[in-house]
Design a protein around this motif. Sequence first.
Motif, PDB file in Angstrom:
ATOM      1  N   GLN A   1      60.217  31.899  61.765  1.00 32.91           N
ATOM      2  CA  GLN A   1      59.193  32.808  61.258  1.00 32.91           C
ATOM      3  C   GLN A   1      58.860  32.511  59.800  1.00 32.91           C
ATOM      4  OE1 GLN A   1      60.452  36.887  62.267  1.00 32.91           O
ATOM      5  NE2 GLN A   1      61.447  36.073  64.096  1.00 32.91           N
TER       6      GLN A   1
ATOM      7  N   GLY B   1      70.884  45.609  50.119  1.00 37.02           N
ATOM      8  CA  GLY B   1      70.221  45.459  51.401  1.00 37.02           C
ATOM      9  C   GLY B   1      69.969  46.810  52.063  1.00 37.02           C
TER      10      GLY B   1
ATOM     11  N   VAL C   1      66.902  48.521  50.680  1.00 34.65           N
ATOM     12  CA  VAL C   1      65.644  48.003  51.235  1.00 34.65           C
ATOM     13  C   VAL C   1      65.403  48.601  52.617  1.00 34.65           C
ATOM     14  CG1 VAL C   1      64.404  45.941  51.981  1.00 34.65           C
ATOM     15  CG2 VAL C   1      65.837  45.855  49.938  1.00 34.65           C
ATOM     16  N   LEU C   2      66.463  48.607  53.428  1.00 36.13           N
ATOM     17  CA  LEU C   2      66.343  49.167  54.775  1.00 36.13           C
ATOM     18  C   LEU C   2      65.938  50.645  54.720  1.00 36.13           C
ATOM     19  CD1 LEU C   2      67.128  48.121  57.756  1.00 36.13           C
ATOM     20  CD2 LEU C   2      69.062  49.670  57.509  1.00 36.13           C
TER      21      LEU C   2
ATOM     22  N   LYS D   1      62.247  51.107  53.568  1.00 34.72           N
ATOM     23  CA  LYS D   1      61.265  50.762  54.607  1.00 34.72           C
ATOM     24  C   LYS D   1      61.251  51.806  55.718  1.00 34.72           C
ATOM     25  CE  LYS D   1      61.230  45.719  54.050  1.00 34.72           C
ATOM     26  NZ  LYS D   1      61.784  44.458  54.639  1.00 34.72           N
ATOM     27  N   LEU D   2      62.432  52.268  56.084  1.00 33.62           N
ATOM     28  CA  LEU D   2      62.520  53.292  57.129  1.00 33.62           C
ATOM     29  C   LEU D   2      61.799  54.560  56.675  1.00 33.62           C
ATOM     30  CD1 LEU D   2      63.740  53.826  59.916  1.00 33.62           C
ATOM     31  CD2 LEU D   2      65.771  54.719  58.777  1.00 33.62           C
TER      32      LEU D   2
ATOM     33  N   ILE E   1      57.994  54.074  56.974  1.00 32.72           N
ATOM     34  CA  ILE E   1      57.536  54.196  58.351  1.00 32.72           C
ATOM     35  C   ILE E   1      57.475  55.665  58.766  1.00 32.72           C
ATOM     36  CG2 ILE E   1      58.367  53.978  60.722  1.00 32.72           C
ATOM     37  CD1 ILE E   1      58.610  51.178  60.478  1.00 32.72           C
TER      38      ILE E   1
ATOM     39  N   LYS F   1      68.408  56.385  64.761  1.00 36.71           N
ATOM     40  CA  LYS F   1      67.311  55.536  64.287  1.00 36.71           C
ATOM     41  C   LYS F   1      67.774  54.247  63.609  1.00 36.71           C
ATOM     42  CE  LYS F   1      64.149  58.279  65.750  1.00 36.71           C
ATOM     43  NZ  LYS F   1      64.129  58.069  67.223  1.00 36.71           N
TER      44      LYS F   1
ATOM     45  N   ARG G   1      64.885  52.319  65.099  1.00 35.07           N
ATOM     46  CA  ARG G   1      63.735  51.871  64.308  1.00 35.07           C
ATOM     47  C   ARG G   1      64.083  50.891  63.200  1.00 35.07           C
ATOM     48  NH1 ARG G   1      59.351  55.066  65.321  1.00 35.07           N
ATOM     49  NH2 ARG G   1      58.282  53.307  64.360  1.00 35.07           N
ATOM     50  N   ALA G   2      65.373  50.837  62.840  1.00 32.47           N
ATOM     51  CA  ALA G   2      65.773  49.956  61.740  1.00 32.47           C
ATOM     52  C   ALA G   2      67.089  49.280  62.088  1.00 32.47           C
ATOM     53  CB  ALA G   2      65.918  50.746  60.453  1.00 32.47           C
ATOM     54  N   ILE G   3      67.121  47.947  61.963  1.00 35.79           N
ATOM     55  CA  ILE G   3      68.323  47.190  62.300  1.00 35.79           C
ATOM     56  C   ILE G   3      68.840  46.462  61.065  1.00 35.79           C
ATOM     57  CG2 ILE G   3      69.244  45.273  63.657  1.00 35.79           C
ATOM     58  CD1 ILE G   3      67.229  45.968  65.846  1.00 35.79           C
TER      59      ILE G   3
ATOM     60  N   SER H   1      64.168  38.658  67.257  1.00 38.78           N
ATOM     61  CA  SER H   1      62.802  38.949  67.699  1.00 38.78           C
ATOM     62  C   SER H   1      62.729  40.413  68.094  1.00 38.78           C
ATOM     63  CB  SER H   1      62.423  38.084  68.905  1.00 38.78           C
ATOM     64  OG  SER H   1      62.424  36.733  68.553  1.00 38.78           O
TER      65      SER H   1
ATOM     66  N   THR I   1      57.052  47.126  64.968  1.00 39.75           N
ATOM     67  CA  THR I   1      57.311  48.502  64.546  1.00 39.75           C
ATOM     68  C   THR I   1      58.767  48.719  64.147  1.00 39.75           C
ATOM     69  OG1 THR I   1      57.644  49.021  66.871  1.00 39.75           O
ATOM     70  CG2 THR I   1      55.497  49.552  65.930  1.00 39.75           C
TER      71      THR I   1
ATOM     72  N   ILE J   1      62.090  47.647  61.958  1.00 44.69           N
ATOM     73  CA  ILE J   1      62.465  46.989  60.705  1.00 44.69           C
ATOM     74  C   ILE J   1      63.771  46.237  60.897  1.00 44.69           C
ATOM     75  CG2 ILE J   1      63.271  47.401  58.371  1.00 44.69           C
ATOM     76  CD1 ILE J   1      61.657  50.153  58.739  1.00 44.69           C
ATOM     77  N   VAL J   2      63.817  44.987  60.406  1.00 46.97           N
ATOM     78  CA  VAL J   2      65.072  44.250  60.423  1.00 46.97           C
ATOM     79  C   VAL J   2      65.429  43.849  59.003  1.00 46.97           C
ATOM     80  CG1 VAL J   2      66.267  42.177  61.185  1.00 46.97           C
ATOM     81  CG2 VAL J   2      64.701  43.340  62.736  1.00 46.97           C
ATOM     82  N   GLN J   3      66.622  44.183  58.590  1.00 47.51           N
ATOM     83  CA  GLN J   3      67.111  43.734  57.287  1.00 47.51           C
ATOM     84  C   GLN J   3      68.261  42.766  57.534  1.00 47.51           C
ATOM     85  OE1 GLN J   3      66.065  44.215  54.202  1.00 47.51           O
ATOM     86  NE2 GLN J   3      67.767  43.159  53.242  1.00 47.51           N
TER      87      GLN J   3
END
Lengths: 217, 217
Positions: free
Chosen positions: A45, A200, A203-204, A207-208, A211, B150, B174-176, B185, B189, B191-193
């Motif tokens: 990506q 980290g 940041v998470l 962003k959460l 949203i 979440k 919603r957030a990983i 992948s 919608t 979020i990945v940190q």
Amino acid sequence: MEAMGQKSASIQTIRRLPAYLVLLRKVLHNGRDVVSSATIGNMLQLDAIQVRKDLAVTGIEGKPKVGYMVTELIEAIENFLGWNNTKEAFIAGVGNLGRALIGYPGFAKHGVKVIAAFDDDERIIGQDISGVEVLPIGKLSELAERMHVKIGIIAAPAEAAQAIADSMVEGGIRAIWNFAPVKLSVPTTVIVQDEDLAQGLAVLSYKLGQISKEVGV
Amino acid sequence: MEAMGQKSASIQTIRRLPAYLVLLRKVLHNGRDVVSSATIGNMLQLDAIQVRKDLAVTGIEGKPKVGYMVTELIEAIENFLGWNNTKEAFIAGVGNLGRALIGYPGFAKHGVKVIAAFDDDERIIGQDISGVEVLPIGKLSELAERMHVKIGIIAAPAEAAQAIADSMVEGGIRAIWNFAPVKLSVPTTVIVQDEDLAQGLAVLSYKLGQISKEVGV
DNA sequence: TAGATTGTTAATCGATTAACAATC
DNA sequence: TAGATTGTTAATCGATTAACAATC
């Protein structure tokens, strides 16, 4: 000073190199010996142009219409990062995080070998953690000097971190990987790499929160 | 959309906010209720101008000649990051790293509460790790949905990470926070940190190599 | 008031992205 | 050869740093 066509690289580029390495090993494992910047970009990506710019720092050149030799790239990145010759390291602080790091399988691949752990807890000293002996923290400085250890990992609580850093510096350690949430004071000749989980997580969380706002909750 | 004078912030700024928070709590603890950007900058090795720019994102204004109200700033940063209201989280993968994270004392301060852990190893399932029960990984999706969790934390090996991410997404997470060295992948919608230790280690290794070169070893 | 410290506007710096000629 | 893919040079973007007027 630069060697073998290597160019100076930004921190951002350096942080991306390990991902290239993982990907290239996978590609090689799949039996492909050539890969294009577009393919790499798709899988990670990233923009193909950025991939080419990043890879250029290793000094490797690809062939137009063909791509890059996978083995050549792997070797060049490992060499660039110094991951192909093993360096010995000490770790200070054998709590949960320390144990996790001692057992971190990545070290072997990344040219680091933890050869001793240090703690101030009598109950832990003498134990064997994943094949690494725990020694009293007071011995760190002397042993680092005697064994010419250049890398120190701090996995101790914030309060203890500066004192540990001091004894590492005293023992001749040149690079400190710091997991304690403190800004260490060390001579400018010593490298400190901060690894603060809170960054980290910030940041998470942010962003959460964004949203949630958009969704209107 | 912006609330209460908050401005949009760069990722870099957000990553610095936790350090301000730690410092401000220390300042408060020392009995000072006002602090200037210059003082903060000195203690964190940052430029005073950058400190002011960073703090501005929270919407707080300082007073010329005086500085910032410490308690006001602390509250504003916590609020900005969403660290003042606790969010529940699941963690997948109960190896060394998983255990370290479950025991991570920072979570409580950072608005995250791990309420369950998941693993596929029969010998681990049912155990209690620092007060958190380990459940079979197959239950993650269903439980996440039922409990409206979440946040998901992936501390599993690379090979298992994508499947775990899939079930987290399926369960409405919603957030990983991803500690596995893989590019996941997920729908846009979610979020990945990424928190890849190899990145920091790469920077450390590179800098150490540069120094060795300069010294001529 | 005078001076310290703020917030803002402008300049610099560095990294990413775009355009394109070179080449296998 | 024609077309795909590279490396390079230029343009854009974003973050940091500098300059300075506002103000307590």
